[in-house]
Design an enzyme around this catalytic site. Structure first.
Site, PDB file in Angstrom:
ATOM      1  N   ASP A   1     -55.970  50.917  42.103  1.00  0.00           N
ATOM      2  CA  ASP A   1     -56.213  49.544  42.480  1.00  0.00           C
ATOM      3  C   ASP A   1     -55.357  48.593  41.370  1.00  0.00           C
ATOM      4  O   ASP A   1     -55.135  49.082  40.364  1.00  0.00           O
ATOM      5  CB  ASP A   1     -57.600  49.216  42.354  1.00  0.00           C
TER       6      ASP A   1
ATOM      7  N   ASN B   1     -53.057  35.882  43.462  1.00  0.00           N
ATOM      8  CA  ASN B   1     -53.020  35.081  44.666  1.00  0.00           C
ATOM      9  C   ASN B   1     -53.771  33.495  44.308  1.00  0.00           C
ATOM     10  O   ASN B   1     -53.126  32.705  44.803  1.00  0.00           O
ATOM     11  CB  ASN B   1     -54.183  35.722  45.692  1.00  0.00           C
TER      12      ASN B   1
ATOM     13  N   HIS C   1     -50.374  33.488  47.750  1.00  0.00           N
ATOM     14  CA  HIS C   1     -50.582  34.830  48.563  1.00  0.00           C
ATOM     15  C   HIS C   1     -49.028  35.412  48.767  1.00  0.00           C
ATOM     16  O   HIS C   1     -48.953  36.438  48.982  1.00  0.00           O
ATOM     17  CB  HIS C   1     -51.158  34.590  49.937  1.00  0.00           C
TER      18      HIS C   1
ATOM     19  N   ASP D   1     -48.327  39.337  48.108  1.00  0.00           N
ATOM     20  CA  ASP D   1     -47.788  40.006  49.180  1.00  0.00           C
ATOM     21  C   ASP D   1     -46.557  40.701  48.641  1.00  0.00           C
ATOM     22  O   ASP D   1     -46.236  41.993  48.799  1.00  0.00           O
ATOM     23  CB  ASP D   1     -47.280  39.229  50.576  1.00  0.00           C
TER      24      ASP D   1
ATOM     25  N   GLU E   1     -55.960  45.612  48.050  1.00  0.00           N
ATOM     26  CA  GLU E   1     -54.919  45.992  46.901  1.00  0.00           C
ATOM     27  C   GLU E   1     -55.448  47.477  46.378  1.00  0.00           C
ATOM     28  O   GLU E   1     -54.922  47.762  45.588  1.00  0.00           O
ATOM     29  CB  GLU E   1     -54.805  45.150  45.627  1.00  0.00           C
TER      30      GLU E   1
END
Length: 361
Positions: free
Chosen positions: A237, A245, A250, A254, A280
């Site tokens: 993770d 974010n 975002h 990304d 994630e």
């Protein structure tokens, strides 16, 4: 049809060629079976009709000899989907038809149309050949198959020359038809493959989606358990990902995910599976590795991720490792243990590796 691979991307990929051959066998198998049945029926009707028109010097039972074999070959084609075997059955059908044409044409060549089926066979069969080799063999059978009938029937040089001119035209037409058929089938194969990939892979990272990863991982795990090979799962993770974010948008998040996926992919061996399990969260199935070697792989991965720069510093990950300890352990249990180990790594301060039984730094 395999000739198309010479001019297309991934032309030298053996696995894609095998996949395409299997695809052709599945798609064309029913048509090949139907054409064989039609050829068998046509041969039967032709024999019966010719017996009423003009008797042959060849006994009827001998002229009927190819018929049982044609029925057997056509019946077998219904159940065969292996490309090479299907091609061999189709070639056998052509060979039997050529034998039948000779048996029915010998002794009554002049004024008889028995050479015409030999001229039609290349065109009629042009769409059923799965590869270059079977097409070439089939065209050779069609071209030279009627020669015994022509030679034993007393055909002169002019008639034989005319035959080969007509056969050359027929084979040329067959090649054109096959080329168009091959182009259409390859385009369909490529489109279906792209649709399958889109349905199985995450559009952002290009990794396997959760359901597809679980499906493939179950199959791989069952095989490894039967072979009594070691296997480990990594569950990882991205640390503090929500902060990217929230603070930077975002688009930044990304970009971090794409870079992380690329790093994971660069660490893959042949046979490894990587999937995006959640936002994630990622999982890796590592065949053939015990806990110690999987831990070393995880450490190299953890350090490689440090090279990824997020807006507020280097990206870090927390990794949990679980080794399959029982020959009947389901994937869900193995994945849950790796997930619990990853959460322990989070609680211990992040940017670290935790196994089900040991701590790694």
């Amino acid at each position: 049809m395999h000739a198309l691979f010479a001019t297309r991307k991934h032309a030298e990929d053996p696995e894609q060629r095998r996949e395409y051959a299997r695809y052709l066998a599945r798609q064309m198998g029913p048509m090949i079976h139907a054409l064989m049945l039609m050829a068998t029926l046509s041969y039967t009707v032709a024999i019966i009709a010719s017996s009423f028109v003009r008797p042959s010097s060849v006994p009827l039972l001998l002229r009927l000899a190819p018929l049982p074999l044609l029925v057997m070959v056509a019946s077998a084609a219904k159940y065969v989907r292996r490309p090479r075997l299907l091609s061999l059955l189709a070639l056998s059908c052509v060979l039997l038809l050529e034998i039948g044409i000779n048996l029915n044409g010998i002794g009554r060549l002049h004024g008889q149309p028995w050479v015409l089926p030999g001229l039609l066979l290349p065109v009629v069969s042009s769409v059923i050949w799965l590869g270059r080799w079977d097409f070439a063999v089939a065209m050779a059978l069609c071209a030279f198959g009627p020669l015994p009938m022509l030679l034993l029937g007393g055909a002169d040089g002019v008639q034989i020359f005319q035959y080969f001119v007509y056969m050359a035209i027929s084979i040329s037409l067959a090649a054109v038809l096959r080329s168009f058929m091959a182009s259409t089938l390859f385009a369909q194969f490529r489109l279906e493959r792209q649709l399958r990939e889109q349905a199985s892979t995450d559009g952002l990272t290009g990794l396997l989606m959760r359901n597809r990863f679980l499906e493939l991982a179950r199959l791989a795990l069952a095989k490894l358990q039967r072979q009594q090979q070691s296997v480990c799962i990594l569950f990882l993770d991205a640390d503090h990902f929500k902060r990217i974010n929230d603070d930077h948008g975002h688009a930044a998040g990304d970009a971090a995910l794409v870079a992380l996926a690329a790093t994971l992919h660069a660490q893959m061996r042949q046979g490894d599976l990587i999937g995006r399990i959640g936002g994630e969260e990622f999982a890796l199935l590592l065949p053939g590795l015990d806990l110690q070697h999987a831990g070393a792989r995880a450490e190299r991965l953890r350090l490689a991720v440090h090279e990824i720069q997020r807006p507020d510093g280097p990206l870090t990950i927390s990794i949990g490792i679980a080794e399959c300890r029982r020959p009947d352990e389901p994937l869900e249990t193995l994945l849950a243990r790796a997930d619990q180990a990853m959460r322990q790594a989070k609680r211990d301060g992040r940017d670290r590796i935790v196994s089900a039984i040991d701590n790694w730094r």
